[in-house]
Design a protein around this motif. Structure first.
Motif, PDB file in Angstrom:
ATOM      1  N   ASN A 165     -11.560 -16.932  56.908  1.00 36.24           N
ATOM      2  CA  ASN A 165     -11.055 -17.298  58.221  1.00 36.24           C
ATOM      3  C   ASN A 165     -11.977 -16.861  59.343  1.00 36.24           C
ATOM      4  OD1 ASN A 165      -8.864 -18.533  57.179  1.00 36.24           O
ATOM      5  ND2 ASN A 165      -7.450 -16.888  57.582  1.00 36.24           N
ATOM      6  N   SER A 166     -13.072 -16.178  59.031  1.00 32.09           N
ATOM      7  CA  SER A 166     -14.013 -15.750  60.068  1.00 32.09           C
ATOM      8  C   SER A 166     -15.266 -16.589  59.973  1.00 32.09           C
ATOM      9  CB  SER A 166     -14.374 -14.272  59.907  1.00 32.09           C
ATOM     10  OG  SER A 166     -13.258 -13.489  60.186  1.00 32.09           O
ATOM     11  N   GLN A 167     -15.794 -16.991  61.131  1.00 30.39           N
ATOM     12  CA  GLN A 167     -16.990 -17.813  61.187  1.00 30.39           C
ATOM     13  C   GLN A 167     -17.874 -17.300  62.302  1.00 30.39           C
ATOM     14  OE1 GLN A 167     -15.551 -21.733  61.881  1.00 30.39           O
ATOM     15  NE2 GLN A 167     -14.278 -21.752  60.065  1.00 30.39           N
ATOM     16  N   GLN A 168     -19.173 -17.517  62.174  1.00 26.93           N
ATOM     17  CA  GLN A 168     -20.130 -17.159  63.212  1.00 26.93           C
ATOM     18  C   GLN A 168     -20.882 -18.420  63.603  1.00 26.93           C
ATOM     19  OE1 GLN A 168     -20.515 -14.180  64.593  1.00 26.93           O
ATOM     20  NE2 GLN A 168     -19.146 -13.087  63.229  1.00 26.93           N
TER      21      GLN A 168
ATOM     22  N   VAL B 284     -17.261 -16.025  72.074  1.00 31.27           N
ATOM     23  CA  VAL B 284     -15.878 -16.465  72.205  1.00 31.27           C
ATOM     24  C   VAL B 284     -15.166 -16.172  70.894  1.00 31.27           C
ATOM     25  CG1 VAL B 284     -14.322 -18.421  72.561  1.00 31.27           C
ATOM     26  CG2 VAL B 284     -16.457 -18.273  73.869  1.00 31.27           C
ATOM     27  N   LYS B 285     -14.081 -15.424  70.978  1.00 33.99           N
ATOM     28  CA  LYS B 285     -13.225 -15.178  69.814  1.00 33.99           C
ATOM     29  C   LYS B 285     -12.057 -16.147  69.927  1.00 33.99           C
ATOM     30  CE  LYS B 285     -10.712 -11.591  67.341  1.00 33.99           C
ATOM     31  NZ  LYS B 285     -10.340 -10.164  67.341  1.00 33.99           N
ATOM     32  N   LEU B 286     -12.016 -17.137  69.046  1.00 35.48           N
ATOM     33  CA  LEU B 286     -10.990 -18.175  69.061  1.00 35.48           C
ATOM     34  C   LEU B 286      -9.937 -17.832  68.013  1.00 35.48           C
ATOM     35  CD1 LEU B 286     -10.243 -20.963  70.270  1.00 35.48           C
ATOM     36  CD2 LEU B 286     -11.576 -21.988  68.410  1.00 35.48           C
ATOM     37  N   ILE B 287      -8.678 -17.733  68.446  1.00 34.77           N
ATOM     38  CA  ILE B 287      -7.581 -17.321  67.577  1.00 34.77           C
ATOM     39  C   ILE B 287      -6.533 -18.425  67.547  1.00 34.77           C
ATOM     40  CG2 ILE B 287      -5.789 -15.590  67.159  1.00 34.77           C
ATOM     41  CD1 ILE B 287      -7.587 -13.649  68.840  1.00 34.77           C
ATOM     42  N   ASN B 288      -6.200 -18.887  66.356  1.00 32.84           N
ATOM     43  CA  ASN B 288      -5.233 -19.966  66.179  1.00 32.84           C
ATOM     44  C   ASN B 288      -3.848 -19.390  65.880  1.00 32.84           C
ATOM     45  OD1 ASN B 288      -3.762 -22.227  65.547  1.00 32.84           O
ATOM     46  ND2 ASN B 288      -4.899 -22.720  63.698  1.00 32.84           N
ATOM     47  N   GLN B 289      -2.931 -19.531  66.827  1.00 38.76           N
ATOM     48  CA  GLN B 289      -1.551 -19.079  66.656  1.00 38.76           C
ATOM     49  C   GLN B 289      -0.563 -20.237  66.799  1.00 38.76           C
ATOM     50  OE1 GLN B 289      -1.507 -15.953  69.703  1.00 38.76           O
ATOM     51  NE2 GLN B 289      -1.743 -14.436  68.065  1.00 38.76           N
ATOM     52  N   THR B 290      -1.038 -21.465  66.538  1.00 38.59           N
ATOM     53  CA  THR B 290      -0.204 -22.649  66.734  1.00 38.59           C
ATOM     54  C   THR B 290       0.740 -22.921  65.575  1.00 38.59           C
ATOM     55  OG1 THR B 290      -1.806 -24.147  65.729  1.00 38.59           O
ATOM     56  CG2 THR B 290      -2.001 -23.769  68.121  1.00 38.59           C
ATOM     57  N   GLY B 291       0.452 -22.345  64.414  1.00 40.84           N
ATOM     58  CA  GLY B 291       1.244 -22.656  63.225  1.00 40.84           C
ATOM     59  C   GLY B 291       0.710 -23.866  62.482  1.00 40.84           C
ATOM     60  N   ASP B 292      -0.362 -24.476  62.978  1.00 38.59           N
ATOM     61  CA  ASP B 292      -1.020 -25.618  62.351  1.00 38.59           C
ATOM     62  C   ASP B 292      -2.515 -25.346  62.314  1.00 38.59           C
ATOM     63  OD1 ASP B 292       1.238 -27.382  62.074  1.00 38.59           O
ATOM     64  OD2 ASP B 292       1.132 -27.759  64.234  1.00 38.59           O
ATOM     65  N   PRO B 293      -3.235 -26.020  61.414  1.00 37.12           N
ATOM     66  CA  PRO B 293      -4.696 -25.931  61.490  1.00 37.12           C
ATOM     67  C   PRO B 293      -5.179 -26.554  62.796  1.00 37.12           C
ATOM     68  CG  PRO B 293      -4.003 -27.304  59.624  1.00 37.12           C
ATOM     69  CD  PRO B 293      -2.777 -26.868  60.342  1.00 37.12           C
ATOM     70  N   ILE B 294      -6.320 -26.117  63.255  1.00 41.16           N
ATOM     71  CA  ILE B 294      -6.913 -26.610  64.505  1.00 41.16           C
ATOM     72  C   ILE B 294      -8.281 -27.198  64.180  1.00 41.16           C
ATOM     73  CG2 ILE B 294      -7.927 -25.860  66.715  1.00 41.16           C
ATOM     74  CD1 ILE B 294      -4.986 -25.779  66.876  1.00 41.16           C
ATOM     75  N   THR B 295      -8.621 -28.290  64.845  1.00 34.60           N
ATOM     76  CA  THR B 295      -9.979 -28.805  64.812  1.00 34.60           C
ATOM     77  C   THR B 295     -10.622 -28.402  66.137  1.00 34.60           C
ATOM     78  OG1 THR B 295      -9.319 -30.688  63.460  1.00 34.60           O
ATOM     79  CG2 THR B 295     -11.408 -30.876  64.642  1.00 34.60           C
ATOM     80  N   TYR B 296     -11.806 -27.791  66.067  1.00 29.34           N
ATOM     81  CA  TYR B 296     -12.493 -27.379  67.292  1.00 29.34           C
ATOM     82  C   TYR B 296     -13.954 -27.790  67.204  1.00 29.34           C
ATOM     83  CZ  TYR B 296     -14.673 -23.517  64.799  1.00 29.34           C
ATOM     84  OH  TYR B 296     -15.426 -22.779  63.929  1.00 29.34           O
TER      85      TYR B 296
ATOM     86  N   VAL C  86      -4.516 -22.036  59.771  1.00 29.03           N
ATOM     87  CA  VAL C  86      -3.336 -21.421  60.383  1.00 29.03           C
ATOM     88  C   VAL C  86      -3.573 -19.916  60.425  1.00 29.03           C
ATOM     89  CG1 VAL C  86      -0.863 -21.018  60.113  1.00 29.03           C
ATOM     90  CG2 VAL C  86      -1.830 -23.249  59.522  1.00 29.03           C
ATOM     91  N   ASP C  87      -3.342 -19.301  61.572  1.00 28.72           N
ATOM     92  CA  ASP C  87      -3.565 -17.864  61.796  1.00 28.72           C
ATOM     93  C   ASP C  87      -5.021 -17.445  61.604  1.00 28.72           C
ATOM     94  OD1 ASP C  87      -0.867 -17.424  62.395  1.00 28.72           O
ATOM     95  OD2 ASP C  87      -0.370 -17.220  60.270  1.00 28.72           O
ATOM     96  N   GLY C  88      -5.947 -18.411  61.644  1.00 28.80           N
ATOM     97  CA  GLY C  88      -7.363 -18.104  61.482  1.00 28.80           C
ATOM     98  C   GLY C  88      -8.004 -17.661  62.786  1.00 28.80           C
ATOM     99  N   GLU C  89      -9.158 -17.035  62.653  1.00 24.62           N
ATOM    100  CA  GLU C  89      -9.959 -16.595  63.800  1.00 24.62           C
ATOM    101  C   GLU C  89     -11.396 -17.014  63.553  1.00 24.62           C
ATOM    102  OE1 GLU C  89      -9.750 -12.406  64.449  1.00 24.62           O
ATOM    103  OE2 GLU C  89      -7.572 -12.392  64.554  1.00 24.62           O
ATOM    104  N   VAL C  90     -12.116 -17.293  64.633  1.00 20.66           N
ATOM    105  CA  VAL C  90     -13.540 -17.588  64.541  1.00 20.66           C
ATOM    106  C   VAL C  90     -14.242 -16.866  65.687  1.00 20.66           C
ATOM    107  CG1 VAL C  90     -13.354 -19.739  65.867  1.00 20.66           C
ATOM    108  CG2 VAL C  90     -15.284 -19.406  64.347  1.00 20.66           C
ATOM    109  N   ASN C  91     -15.401 -16.293  65.386  1.00 23.69           N
ATOM    110  CA  ASN C  91     -16.219 -15.656  66.409  1.00 23.69           C
ATOM    111  C   ASN C  91     -17.418 -16.549  66.669  1.00 23.69           C
ATOM    112  OD1 ASN C  91     -14.733 -13.186  66.790  1.00 23.69           O
ATOM    113  ND2 ASN C  91     -15.394 -12.637  64.727  1.00 23.69           N
TER     114      ASN C  91
END
Length: 167
Positions: A40-43, A76-88, A101-106
């Motif tokens: 769930n972590s990305q750079q 930017v630390k992007l945190i997904n708290q929507t309850g769904d996957p996010i496309t960014y 879902v509940d993932g984070e990306v740096n």
């Protein structure tokens, strides 16, 4: 408001944001990026030239906040708290990426200005909560679900001067 109307409004908003980002690219901004992902972590790293003659969004609406870059770069630390996957996506830099879902990306070493777009594949609404972290040059962005259409956002823009806008 029914689902087709909601989807049409979100599509129009996203097309407008991407069109504006395309103008930025045409005006001389070039981006290159590298990404690596683990769980769930990305750079993500980005290098960019400074665009010239771009109208500032602060002339259109108030900034959400201001962050201070370090050596012209921002994380930017992007945190997904929507309850769904996010496309960014970082416009003009990365291809669309998925955040679980509940993932984070740096997203690191981002040169400003930058435009970050995001959406829920199921068309759900997203609210954005941002704050500058105690670490200089770090912006935390929390994406939450909302049922308020006027709170729905699909993009975050950080200008060279550190002003943060959401659209």
């Amino acid at each position: 408001m029914n689902y087709p109307e909601l989807l049409m409004k979100k599509t129009i908003r996203l097309v407008a944001i991407l069109s504006g980002a395309l103008v930025l690219g045409v005006m001389g901004s070039s981006f290159a990026g590298v990404a690596e992902q683990t769980g769930n972590s990305q750079q993500v790293s980005q290098q960019t030239d400074q665009p010239v003659g771009i109208p500032l969004p602060e002339n259109q609406q108030g900034a959400m906040m201001r962050v201070m870059p370090v050596n012209g770069q921002l994380s930017v630390k992007l945190i997904n708290q929507t309850g769904d996957p996010i496309t960014y996506q970082i416009v003009e830099d990365t291809k669309p990426r998925f955040l679980s879902v509940d993932g984070e990306v740096n997203l690191t070493q981002l040169k400003m200005p930058l435009t970050l777009t995001f959406h829920r594949p199921n068309g759900g609404l997203i609210s954005v909560n941002s704050q500058a972290m105690s670490d200089a040059g770090v912006l935390e962005v929390r994406l939450d679900n909302t049922s308020n259409l006027s709170a729905d956002k699909n993009a975050l823009v950080v200008e060279e001067n550190g002003l943060v806008f959401v659209y």
